[in-house]
Design an enzyme around this catalytic site. Structure first.
Site, short mmCIF file in Angstrom:
data_model
loop_
_atom_site.label_atom_id
_atom_site.label_comp_id
_atom_site.label_asym_id
_atom_site.label_seq_id
_atom_site.Cartn_x
_atom_site.Cartn_y
_atom_site.Cartn_z
N SER A 288 42.01 -21.05 46.10
CA SER A 288 43.34 -21.09 45.47
C SER A 288 43.65 -22.52 45.07
O SER A 288 43.00 -23.45 45.53
CB SER A 288 44.40 -20.65 46.50
OG SER A 288 44.57 -21.69 47.46
N ASP A 289 44.65 -22.69 44.22
CA ASP A 289 45.12 -24.05 44.02
C ASP A 289 45.96 -24.42 45.25
O ASP A 289 46.25 -23.59 46.11
CB ASP A 289 45.91 -24.15 42.69
CG ASP A 289 45.90 -25.58 42.16
OD1 ASP A 289 46.06 -25.77 40.95
OD2 ASP A 289 45.71 -26.51 42.97
N TYR A 290 46.35 -25.64 45.29
CA TYR A 290 46.95 -26.27 46.47
C TYR A 290 48.23 -25.54 46.96
O TYR A 290 49.23 -25.55 46.26
CB TYR A 290 47.29 -27.71 46.10
CG TYR A 290 47.42 -28.70 47.22
CD1 TYR A 290 48.52 -28.70 48.05
CD2 TYR A 290 46.43 -29.64 47.43
CE1 TYR A 290 48.65 -29.62 49.08
CE2 TYR A 290 46.55 -30.58 48.46
CZ TYR A 290 47.65 -30.56 49.28
OH TYR A 290 47.78 -31.48 50.29
#
Ligand code: GLC
Length: 741
Positions: A288-290
């Site tokens: 996932s992104d952050y």
């Protein structure tokens, strides 16, 4: 002829075998992963699906409610990856704990945003795309990978494959502009550059297709904002670079922050499973992104972190970046029957398989062994200088460039001596001391005593006495080079702007310098297109230098001195005003196209207060010489579906400098099932000609490259009439036509 055939045949066999080896290699990796998974506890499997930054896990509570420190997490096998660790010693220390002190000794995978270089910083990606030099872009990625691997990094969160036509969105600096055809070529080149043909080599690293998907189309150009578009538009304009990156063998991907058709990407099974895996054939793992898993709570599709984790796992997201929801809630979700352990096995296996393919199980410490001696190699610095020069775009020139018969040069402006701004956003493991600034590059080329420097102003504010000092400096010189634009803090993530014009203090500095009567060359330092119509009007010349990287200074000196002839061509449209955005060359006709002869004629698609045309179009870029395009021939005026359209064009250097240009080929599908762009890039070729030299360029377009998304979402080519243009920007006038039947 026979010999040629046997060579071609052997190449085909080797290539075929290579592909077979890759799949054999993957099967071997999955076999290893399956065996290992049988020994793992549920918590250890979830650990492989959890990534942290060093300071995050200590604030993340474990399922028993208390916080843990990093080392404990590693010893318990509850973390499989870290990002943002910039110290080779720390990478080594944590890997030793994982390999020697955890129950199964599973190595960690270390990720970092190596976006446009590691130690040597190349031009920001949008700048690099303006070189249209696919081989050079691949080579830059290869050098970045080799330096990264030598310092202990296994994985980069790059390439960014997000198409965007909105310079209010600051992340255009990280991409390859507005065109899907060029974007796809660049994405594939970067995957090849990072991963090479042996992922286990200590000179290559894992790449990451990001941000999946359509992150570059946020409403109002505001980062993280809603993305909503038809699937037809998505498949035609935004999907191609992601597809090309997957086809090039990317082993990881990253889900984007935005929602897509109403569902956040990190919980969007249609995106992450149906499209990415089943349709595109992706077999690596998705991170996932952050915090993007937990952000599904803020999106309003999950009540809490536990539900967010459930939705992400069911969408087939392999790894949670930083928020800790996977390790915190994974066991409970399985215990409550909301997630099957079989799914966890599958999600974990793809992470283990990539670690295996990187060679981390064989030798967890091979990355980082070579260290700094692999960085800043002279040949790579020289290459970075050339790449920076090729990325620069000459936007205006009244003949002031290249500088001739000048003794003293006044180099003025906030970016002339700024290593941090010159290396832009996402500057890897940059070392400011190694950056050769514009000032240093100019003094090296023209002599220290001939380059007089004054800052004049800060990027967004005045310096007391700054303008006066700049004017006095200019008055001692024959010509002024003035750096204007936006610094590093206006490139990259979370820096959207509603106003992309030159900041007021810089405008005032320009006006004061113009009053000295010296010729003024603007060196535009920016990570995005800007509305610079006023400045272009006033200046004698404008060179778009972008954020040009470690060797940007010498590259600028090479161009302004004429040692290098500029050859960059825009890959993202420069609007006249923010009011025109989104504005891009591959727009559609509409049912009431503007009448160029009567641009404001009522009841046609136009503005009452502005032309429809941009300040500078996609593909635009000047040279010190001039190139003439003529004699366009459509060698195959009628082509069967499945065939190739062949086109030739003559190009001639009719100026007095040797130079390089980018011949661009555009087509228009005149009548189709859905509305098609007025022009679509379907071919290009960089070519160099000596003054007076001419050549015939050949283009071949397979009819399959003219496929598009139909109403039933099938992506296919069809018979019809086409127009074709070849020239040096998207307004090319040299025209031909062909028919597919
Ligand atoms: C950031 C960015 C992404 C980056 C990741 C790790 O928020 O959106 O591009 O790779 O986090 O730094």
């Amino acid at each position: 002829m026979k010999r040629l055939l046997s060579i071609l045949l052997s190449i085909a066999i080797v290539a075929g075998t290579a592909t077979a080896q890759t799949s054999k290699e993957e099967q071997e990796a999955f076999k290893f992963a399956d065996k290992l998974i049988k020994k793992m506890t549920l918590r250890e499997k979830l650990g492989q699906m959890q990534q942290f930054v060093p300071n995050s896990a200590s604030v993340v509570t474990g399922p028993d409610g208390e916080t843990r420190d990093i080392e404990t997490y590693i010893r318990e096998g509850c973390v499989g990856s870290f990002l943002n660790i910039k110290d080779p010693k720390e990478l080594n220390r944590l890997q030793k704990i994982a390999v020697e002190e955890s129950r199964l000794g599973i190595p960690l995978i270390f990720g970092f945003d190596i976006i446009h270089g590691c130690r040597i910083i190349f031009p920001e990606n949008l700048a690099a795309s303006c070189s249209w030099n696919i081989e050079a872009i691949e080579r830059s990625a290869q050098i970045a990978a080799a330096e990264s691997a030598a310092l202990g990094i296994h994985w980069t969160f790059s390439p960014m494959c997000d198409i965007s036509a909105d310079p209010r969105w600051s992340r255009v600096s990280e991409g390859a502009g507005e065109d899907p055809y060029l974007g796809a070529k660049i994405a594939a080149a970067m995957i090849r550059g990072y991963q090479g043909d042996d992922l286990s080599s200590e000179k290559t690293i894992a790449a990451c297709v990001k941000h999946f998907a359509a992150y570059g189309a946020p409403q109002a150009g505001r980062d993280y904002h809603t993305v909503d578009m038809s699937e037809v538009m998505f498949r035609d304009r935004y999907l191609p670079p992601y597809r090309a990156a997957v086809e090039a063998g990317a082993v990881t991907a990253m889900s984007s922050f935005n929602d897509f058709m109403g569902v956040p990407a990190s919980g969007n099974k249609w995106l992450l499973y149906d499209l990415l895996r089943k349709e595109l054939g992706f077999t690596g793992f998705v991170v996932s992104d952050y915090n993007a898993v937990h952000e599904m709570v803020a999106h309003g599709v999950a009540a809490d972190g536990k539900e967010a984790a459930e939705k992400a796992m069911k969408a087939y997201l392999n790894m949670d970046m930083v928020d800790g929801d996977y390790i915190s809630y994974g066991e409970a979700l399985v215990k409550e029957g909301r997630i099957s352990e079989r799914l966890i096995d599958q999600l974990c296996r793809e992470v283990l398989a990539v670690k295996y393919r990187l060679g981390l199980f064989d030798d967890p410490f091979k990355y980082g062994r070579e260290g700094e001696k692999a960085t800043y190699r002279p040949e790579n610095l020289q290459f970075a200088r050339k790449a920076a020069a090729e990325s620069m775009v000459l936007l205006k020139n009244d003949g002031t460039l290249p500088l001739k018969d000048v003794q003293k040069i006044a180099l003025i402006g906030p970016f002339a001596d700024s290593p941090l701004d010159q290396t832009g956003a996402w500057h890897g493991w940059r070392q400011a001391s190694r950056v050769v600034t514009t000032l240093a590059g100019m003094q090296e080329r023209f002599g220290k005593e001939n380059v007089l420097y004054a800052k004049g102003c800060e990027s967004h504010k005045h310096i007391k006495g700054g303008i006066e000092e700049a004017v006095a400096t200019a008055q001692k010189a024959d010509v002024v080079l003035l750096t204007l634009g936006l610094g590093r803090n206006y490139s990259g993530e979370a820096r959207s702007l509603t106003d992309i014009s030159i900041p007021q203090p810089q405008k005032e500095l320009l006006d004061a310098l113009l009053k000295t009567g010296r010729k003024v060359v603007i060196l535009l330092a920016t990570g995005r297109p800007m509305t610079i119509g006023e400045e272009v009007e006033k200046a004698n010349a404008v060179l778009l230098t972008w954020h040009s990287g470690t060797m940007g200074g010498p590259a600028i000196a090479d161009i302004v001195s004429g040692d290098e002839n500029p050859s960059g061509h825009l890959t993202l449209t420069f609007p006249r005003s923010v009011g025109q955005i989104p504005i891009h060359y591959n727009a559609k006709s509409t049912g009431r196209p503007q009448d160029p002869a009567k641009p404001t004629k009522s009841y046609l698609s136009n503005y009452k207060d502005s032309p429809n045309t941009p300040l500078f179009p996609f593909g635009y870029g000047l040279s010190y010489t001039q190139f003439e395009y003529s004699d366009l021939k459509v060698l195959t005026p009628v082509v069967e579906i499945g065939g190739e359209v062949e086109i030739s064009v003559k190009v001639k250097n009719v100026g007095k400098y040797d130079g390089t240009d980018v011949a661009q080929l555009y087509v228009r599908d005149i009548v189709a099932e859905t509305t098609r762009p007025l022009r679509e890039l379907k071919g290009f070729e960089r070519f160099s000609l000596k003054a007076g030299e001419e050549r015939v360029l050949q283009f071949k377009i397979a009819t399959s490259e003219l496929a598009y998304c139909h109403i039933d979402l099938s992506f296919k080519e069809e018979a019809g009439d086409f127009k074709v243009w070849v020239g040096e920007d998207s307004n090319a006038t040299l025209e031909g036509k062909f028919t597919i039947r």
